[in-house]
Motif scaffolding. Sequence first.
Motif, PDB file in Angstrom:
ATOM      1  N   GLY A  57      -6.876  -5.435  19.184  1.00 24.44           N
ATOM      2  CA  GLY A  57      -7.996  -6.357  19.301  1.00 24.44           C
ATOM      3  C   GLY A  57      -8.566  -6.609  17.921  1.00 24.44           C
TER       4      GLY A  57
ATOM      5  N   TRP B 172      -6.919  -4.928  28.101  1.00 24.80           N
ATOM      6  CA  TRP B 172      -6.101  -5.989  27.528  1.00 24.80           C
ATOM      7  C   TRP B 172      -4.650  -5.560  27.354  1.00 24.80           C
ATOM      8  CZ3 TRP B 172     -10.171  -7.561  23.283  1.00 24.80           C
ATOM      9  CH2 TRP B 172     -11.198  -8.291  23.911  1.00 24.80           C
TER      10      TRP B 172
ATOM     11  N   ARG C 117      -9.582 -10.750  21.949  1.00 27.48           N
ATOM     12  CA  ARG C 117      -8.307 -10.303  22.511  1.00 27.48           C
ATOM     13  C   ARG C 117      -7.149 -10.710  21.609  1.00 27.48           C
ATOM     14  NH1 ARG C 117      -7.604 -10.713  28.817  1.00 27.48           N
ATOM     15  NH2 ARG C 117      -5.596  -9.693  29.134  1.00 27.48           N
TER      16      ARG C 117
END
Length: 389
Positions: free
Chosen positions: A256, A357, A385
């Motif tokens: 991330g 994620w 993301r």
Amino acid sequence: MTTLAVTEPSAHAGPGAGPLPGVVPLDIVGAGVFSAAGPGLAALADLPGGATAGAAAETDGSWPPLPVRGVTGFDAEAVLGRKGLRGLSRTDRLAMAACLAAATGAPGGAGERTGIVLGTDVGSTAAQADFFRDTFTRERPYLVNPSAFPGTLMNSAAGRTAIRLGLTGLNATVSGGALASLHALRYARNALVNGHADQLLVGGVEEASAAGAWAWHRAGALRPGAALGEGCAVLVLRAGTSGDADRSAGDGEPLGRLLACETGYADPVAEGPLGVAARLAECVRTALLRSGVTVGEQPLLVPGAGARRGWAAVELRALRAVFGSLPDSRAVRVDGALGETHAASGALRLATVLARWQAGAGDERAAVLTAVGQDGSVGAAVVTRPARA
């Protein structure tokens, strides 16, 4: 502790499709986690799905009548080896193991300019309680064990971890209670943006101890039925680039990207809960503006005060002031599964978002983490993301 100047631009421009010009993204390229959900990032992936109970720690009669979520699957000897463990507190062991896991899993490992920024409350409450109890109970001249003293220091975990891992870069411990992890992230942002390090192991740590549990119990700070928790999450941060095309070959896609971390304060006595909520809302708006994330994108919301009496309502008021209605599908709450992890809360919640994620869950582009402390400290962070997820 050295104060680091921030060279990033002030948030004065209108929101857009990306971060403000000049805002440096930080790539999160590794993670080490130990929590009530189990060891590793993947253990946190199911928490947003509604888990309501983590591991119940076994306690003896010295503990107050509070539910406790202890770290599961943690064998310090298996991770760190037997040598030197005897003199380490639980805080030291959790932080050292999480840093080792994070550094080992990061591309390129730990270089010469790799450092540590660790958020904590007071360090090891158990080590401090045991040591200071000896000053009252031992025979004169107060025959305390001198080898136990280093473990009572707030920076014991960061210092000993740097020695164990051979890290010679920046080393900082940030005390901030419920804001500790966000303060650590902000400190790390400043250090990396201003070139004081190439890579930082950043996170928060909190141990569960009888002494600490009694403090929570006597203060009545937890809402009825809320559990006390412990854990540690450490993330590997590097200064990123404005675009994926500039990424070096072999770097891979980050877990991330941290684009903004804002903190503030409102006096809870003079300004009241409404003033604290208003200050938190201001932090959220500033973090969104810096990162280029808009309210209309409906980012994932990750509040942190759910287990603390009264403060969850303050945090919710601030989020509603910014985002309006808050459907459950847009929120991740982990305190039911992990307990109130206090100084480690922000780092563990960020790790939970990254785990989500990594598992391919949700379709949000960004997540907003918030925190509010009993002293009126507030903060917000925005992470985006990776493109591959």
